[in-house]
Design an enzyme around this catalytic site. Structure first.
Site, PDB file in Angstrom:
ATOM      1  N   ARG A 284       0.845  -1.187   0.000  1.00 51.49           N
ATOM      2  CA  ARG A 284       0.000   0.000   0.000  1.00 51.49           C
ATOM      3  C   ARG A 284       0.881   1.237   0.000  1.00 51.49           C
ATOM      4  NH1 ARG A 284      -3.268  -2.538  -1.757  1.00 51.49           N
ATOM      5  NH2 ARG A 284      -5.413  -2.943  -1.126  1.00 51.49           N
ATOM      6  N   GLU A 313      -4.351   7.390  -5.241  1.00 47.99           N
ATOM      7  CA  GLU A 313      -4.339   6.745  -6.555  1.00 47.99           C
ATOM      8  C   GLU A 313      -5.453   7.316  -7.433  1.00 47.99           C
ATOM      9  OE1 GLU A 313      -4.330   2.493  -5.879  1.00 47.99           O
ATOM     10  OE2 GLU A 313      -2.343   2.580  -4.982  1.00 47.99           O
ATOM     11  N   HIS A 331      -1.161   0.145  -9.888  1.00 48.54           N
ATOM     12  CA  HIS A 331      -1.808  -0.825  -8.987  1.00 48.54           C
ATOM     13  C   HIS A 331      -2.248  -2.080  -9.764  1.00 48.54           C
ATOM     14  CE1 HIS A 331      -4.111  -1.081  -4.935  1.00 48.54           C
ATOM     15  NE2 HIS A 331      -3.777  -2.286  -5.354  1.00 48.54           N
TER      16      HIS A 331
HETATM   17  N1  LIG Z   1      -0.612  -4.360  -5.308  1.00 53.84           N
HETATM   18  C1  LIG Z   1      -1.620  -5.187  -5.304  1.00 53.84           C
HETATM   19  O1  LIG Z   1      -2.401  -5.254  -6.233  1.00 53.84           O
HETATM   20  C2  LIG Z   1      -1.819  -6.086  -4.121  1.00 53.84           C
HETATM   21  C3  LIG Z   1      -2.322  -7.371  -4.304  1.00 53.84           C
HETATM   22  C4  LIG Z   1      -2.503  -8.180  -3.188  1.00 53.84           C
HETATM   23  C5  LIG Z   1      -2.179  -7.687  -1.931  1.00 53.84           C
HETATM   24  N2  LIG Z   1      -1.743  -6.425  -1.806  1.00 53.84           N
HETATM   25  C6  LIG Z   1      -1.387  -5.886  -0.511  1.00 53.84           C
HETATM   26  O2  LIG Z   1      -0.290  -6.608  -0.022  1.00 53.84           O
HETATM   27  C7  LIG Z   1      -0.321  -6.646   1.385  1.00 53.84           C
HETATM   28  C8  LIG Z   1      -0.157  -8.070   1.865  1.00 53.84           C
HETATM   29  O3  LIG Z   1      -1.193  -8.903   1.376  1.00 53.84           O
HETATM   30  P1  LIG Z   1      -1.277 -10.412   1.891  1.00 53.84           P
HETATM   31  O4  LIG Z   1      -2.352 -11.063   1.113  1.00 53.84           O
HETATM   32  O5  LIG Z   1       0.050 -11.010   1.949  1.00 53.84           O
HETATM   33  O6  LIG Z   1      -1.805 -10.151   3.367  1.00 53.84           O
HETATM   34  P2  LIG Z   1      -1.479 -11.042   4.651  1.00 53.84           P
HETATM   35  O7  LIG Z   1      -2.456 -10.604   5.660  1.00 53.84           O
HETATM   36  O8  LIG Z   1      -1.438 -12.478   4.277  1.00 53.84           O
HETATM   37  O9  LIG Z   1      -0.018 -10.591   5.084  1.00 53.84           O
HETATM   38  C9  LIG Z   1       0.278  -9.404   5.710  1.00 53.84           C
HETATM   39  C10 LIG Z   1       1.378  -9.672   6.707  1.00 53.84           C
HETATM   40  O10 LIG Z   1       1.808  -8.427   7.226  1.00 53.84           O
HETATM   41  C11 LIG Z   1       2.139  -8.639   8.580  1.00 53.84           C
HETATM   42  N3  LIG Z   1       2.195  -7.396   9.316  1.00 53.84           N
HETATM   43  C12 LIG Z   1       1.197  -6.743   9.967  1.00 53.84           C
HETATM   44  N4  LIG Z   1       1.687  -5.641  10.569  1.00 53.84           N
HETATM   45  C13 LIG Z   1       3.016  -5.611  10.299  1.00 53.84           C
HETATM   46  C14 LIG Z   1       4.047  -4.728  10.643  1.00 53.84           C
HETATM   47  N5  LIG Z   1       3.820  -3.653  11.412  1.00 53.84           N
HETATM   48  N6  LIG Z   1       5.279  -4.999  10.196  1.00 53.84           N
HETATM   49  C15 LIG Z   1       5.528  -6.086   9.439  1.00 53.84           C
HETATM   50  N7  LIG Z   1       4.573  -6.973   9.077  1.00 53.84           N
HETATM   51  C16 LIG Z   1       3.335  -6.731   9.494  1.00 53.84           C
HETATM   52  C17 LIG Z   1       1.076  -9.579   9.062  1.00 53.84           C
HETATM   53  O11 LIG Z   1       1.496 -10.262  10.214  1.00 53.84           O
HETATM   54  C18 LIG Z   1       0.923 -10.514   7.887  1.00 53.84           C
HETATM   55  O12 LIG Z   1       1.744 -11.652   8.025  1.00 53.84           O
HETATM   56  C19 LIG Z   1      -1.636  -5.990   1.778  1.00 53.84           C
HETATM   57  O13 LIG Z   1      -1.395  -4.633   2.054  1.00 53.84           O
HETATM   58  C20 LIG Z   1      -2.455  -6.083   0.530  1.00 53.84           C
HETATM   59  O14 LIG Z   1      -3.438  -5.104   0.501  1.00 53.84           O
HETATM   60  C21 LIG Z   1      -1.531  -5.615  -2.879  1.00 53.84           C
HETATM   61  O1  LIG Z   2      -5.410  -5.541  -1.744  1.00 49.47           O
HETATM   62  C1  LIG Z   2      -5.526  -6.077  -2.829  1.00 49.47           C
HETATM   63  O2  LIG Z   2      -6.135  -7.149  -3.006  1.00 49.47           O
HETATM   64  C2  LIG Z   2      -4.854  -5.474  -4.006  1.00 49.47           C
HETATM   65  O3  LIG Z   2      -4.367  -4.231  -3.719  1.00 49.47           O
HETATM   66  C3  LIG Z   2      -5.643  -5.521  -5.243  1.00 49.47           C
HETATM   67  O4  LIG Z   2      -6.437  -4.393  -5.409  1.00 49.47           O
HETATM   68  P1  LIG Z   2      -7.402  -4.321  -6.658  1.00 49.47           P
HETATM   69  O5  LIG Z   2      -8.529  -5.254  -6.387  1.00 49.47           O
HETATM   70  O6  LIG Z   2      -7.852  -2.919  -6.752  1.00 49.47           O
HETATM   71  O7  LIG Z   2      -6.619  -4.764  -7.850  1.00 49.47           O
END
Ligand SMILES: NC(=O)c1ccc[n+]([C@@H]2O[C@H](COP(=O)([O-])OP(=O)(O)OC[C@H]3O[C@@H](n4cnc5c(N)ncnc54)[C@H](O)[C@@H]3O)[C@@H](O)[C@H]2O)c1
Ligand SMILES: O=C(O)[C@H](O)COP(=O)(O)O
Length: 595
Positions: A284, A313, A331
């Site tokens: 994020r 964004e 994104h």
């Molecule tokens: N760019 C994209 O399109 C996209 C896609 C999927 C996920 N994401 C983002 O990626 C991130 C992770 O997703 P995920 O599915 O792995 O989630 P998840 O919940 O499986 O993993 C997140 C991890 O972060 C850890 N965490 C929480 N607070 C923390 C801190 N202060 N320091 C370090 N670690 C900490 C948690 O313990 C957990 O293990 C989320 O922010 C999600 O929104 C982005």
């Molecule tokens: O948190 C998520 O799952 C990702 O950031 C994906 O976001 P999106 O659904 O807008 O692609």
């Protein structure tokens, strides 16, 4: 026999008064609604729609076709993209569910504008930082997400950015397209043997770590909540935040945006990094202080960054995006064909399930109750709500209720009995008859707190077979007067107790009188001097008023002393009929209660 657990009050469940009961008619329990999705368990107390009604689902961002088709089997689906905040607020009062991705802010105003109709928000993805969870909970709106289907896509995008950044792919591509051939300018750096710090070792973080190890990188991770065995299994060392950022050549961010992670990369933390560090962010935008990042890039502390996500964004700060050492994507982490189909199905199933009354496995703001536990608890959940309703109607001037004690009699150990659902339903039963509030599993604790209602839960550990999760539930309201004095226990609290018999909730105790009446329809409680003919007298008055009696039961202290008669009725007696019951000379007090 009750053996008291350390936290439980010592209850005697030995009958002090023998209930006399007989059944004149027992209606069958209503059939459960059938879900269009096979394999889903139904839970009738949460079903929102009568058969034939169709809920409306607003899909506010592009959702994979398979998910939309699934929704259409059950609901009227309105796919309206790019709504302004005002347009969303205007539409929402016509919607039962809303599905969004990361591009729509589901603000407090959205919940306020829904007029109570919005029951579910489905986030087609992981991050729920664009949904005001506190407002959702306050409005009793369930929030569900789709946490697994885009994990691999996000990890692959992280690796794509890592390798592209290290080899200047985006910048070199742009320069070739501009007619240049700058082989010396775009000399990159190698990944093999370099240290990668994965910040946030959850689903995406661990998949990135696995892949980076395959590229020959030395991977360390920081995550205060990650299990050490998961890290060990992948061959990753879990380290402190400072150690991670100060020893890394590359940093990849994978934590959620929370108050603790907001701007966690800032001037101070950049200053602790190795000079020339390279950073990838597919988590994020808000976890980085973007102004500080520009300063760190200009100072050469950060050699390069690759960003898929931004604080706002699309990003407004062109200084960051235009920086020559920044690679940016809009994104795209979750944007693969496969991930979008998977996410769409995952969220459609969760939303349909929630609208159908199921407890979602991916609920973000409600307890998740496994299906097996739920099916066992189902009749007790109905009992819990009915006992709450009865107890509060026994209070004189209902709204003064502040302190409620619930005792669960069970032969199961405290760890084997999840009472959150029961507590929520008792709360619903206690609050709804005396207010205009809508209470459900999502907002029960919040609503109770807001009303200053404290609910203490106690266990009475019983000997015997733990096959059934519960033997009885007892609800006591203290410090109130009762409109039916016989409902007061020896210690002065309103007390009702119930059990489940053949799958049907029964009222089995009122005050210290044992009764046995099935909790269907409504109930008349009547205290009388025990004498022959009383049942006949009351029964014939009710029959003259065309009121069908479903169940009658008399609990008495001793023959010819006081007795409490509980009468289950299918129809509401008129005032005149109730008055005539009150005028029977042996009747000392009575109360009519709607269940
Ligand atoms: N760019 C994209 O399109 C996209 C896609 C999927 C996920 N994401 C983002 O990626 C991130 C992770 O997703 P995920 O599915 O792995 O989630 P998840 O919940 O499986 O993993 C997140 C991890 O972060 C850890 N965490 C929480 N607070 C923390 C801190 N202060 N320091 C370090 N670690 C900490 C948690 O313990 C957990 O293990 C989320 O922010 C999600 O929104 C982005
Ligand atoms: O948190 C998520 O799952 C990702 O950031 C994906 O976001 P999106 O659904 O807008 O692609």
């Amino acid at each position: 026999m009750a053996a008291s657990a350390s936290s439980a009050i010592n209850l005697s469940i030995k009958p002090s008064h023998t209930p006399l009961s007989w059944k004149t008619h027992l209606s069958s329990t209503s059939a459960l609604a059938v879900s269009p999705l096979s394999g889903h368990r139904q839970y009738p107390r949460f079903v929102i729609y009568a058969v034939g009604d169709k809920p409306t689902v607003l899909v506010a961002e592009k959702l994979g076709e398979a998910g939309v088709n699934l929704l259409k089997e059950f609901a009227d689906v309105d796919c309206s993209y790019n709504l302004t905040p005002e347009e969303l607020c205007n539409k929402i009062s016509l919607c039962d569910a809303l599905i969004v991705r990361s591009g729509t802010k589901v603000s407090r105003e959205v919940f306020e504008s829904s007029g109570g109709r919005l029951k579910v928000v489905g986030r087609a993805g992981v991050g729920i930082d664009n949904v005001d969870l506190a407002a959702a909970t306050e409005h009793g709106c369930l929030v569900v997400n789709a946490p697994t289907a885009n994990t691999v896509a996000a990890a692959e995008h992280g690796i794509a950015l890592l390798t592209a950044m290290a080899r200047n792919v985006a910048q070199a591509d742009a320069s070739v397209k501009a007619g240049k051939w700058l082989r010396n300018k775009y000399v990159g750096v190698s990944l093999v043997g370099k240290t990668l710090a994965v910040m946030g070792f959850g689903k995406v973080g661990s998949e990135v770590a696995r892949r980076a190890k395959g590229l020959g990188m030395h991977v360390i991770a920081h995550d205060p909540y990650a299990p050490a065995d998961r890290a060990r299994a992948i061959g990753v060392e879990l380290v402190s935040f400072d150690k991670a950022i100060s020893s890394a050549d590359f940093i990849s961010l994978h934590m959620p945006l929370t108050p603790a992670t907001n701007k966690v990369l800032n001037d101070e933390t950049f200053s602790k990094m190795k000079k020339g560090v390279r950073i990838v962010n597919v988590a994020r935008g808000g976890v980085i202080d973007e102004d500080a990042l520009v300063r760190a890039l200009d100072a050469g502390i950060v050699a390069q960054v690759a960003l898929d996500v931004f604080t706002v964004e699309p990003p407004k700060d062109s200084k960051l995006v235009q920086h020559e050492n920044v690679t940016a994507t809009p994104h795209l982490g979750a944007s693969t064909m496969e991930a979008q189909e998977g996410v769409a199905i995952e969220i459609a199933e969760a939303v349909v399930g929630a609208l159908n009354g199921e407890l979602a496995a991916t609920a973000v703001n409600a307890p998740m109750v496994p299906a097996e536990v739920l099916s066992e608890l189902k009749p007790f959940v109905a009992l819990a709500e009915k006992l709450g309703r009865l107890a509060v109607q026994l209070v004189a001037g209902g709204s003064g209720v502040k302190s409620v004690k619930v005792t669960y009699g069970s032969a199961r150990g405290p760890d084997d009995l999840d009472t959150r659902l029961l507590r929520a339903m008792i709360t619903k039963g206690l609050i709804e008859p005396i207010s205009s509030s809508f209470v459900n599993l999502v907002n029960a604790d919040f609503t109770a707190k807001q009303r200053g209602l404290s609910i203490a839960e106690l266990r009475s550990l019983l000997n015997g077979s733990p096959e059934s999760p519960l033997e009885f539930i007892q609800v006591q309201i203290s410090s109130v007067e009762s409109k039916f004095a016989s409902a007061l226990s020896d210690s002065g609290e309103i007390r009702v107790e119930g059990r489940v018999k053949d799958g049907i909730p029964h009222l089995t105790k009122v005050g210290s009188f044992e009764v046995d009446v099935s909790l269907e329809g409504s109930i008349i409680l009547c205290r009388q001097v025990d004498q022959p003919g009383m049942i006949g007298k009351v029964g014939s008055i009710l029959s003259e008023g065309n009121v069908n009696v479903s169940f009658m039961s008399v609990g008495r202290v001793a023959p010819r002393k006081h007795a409490v008669m509980a009468i289950g009725v299918d129809d509401q007696p008129s005032k005149e009929i109730l008055k005539r019951i009150g005028e029977i000379p042996a009747v000392e007090e009575f109360v009519y209660l709607k269940i």
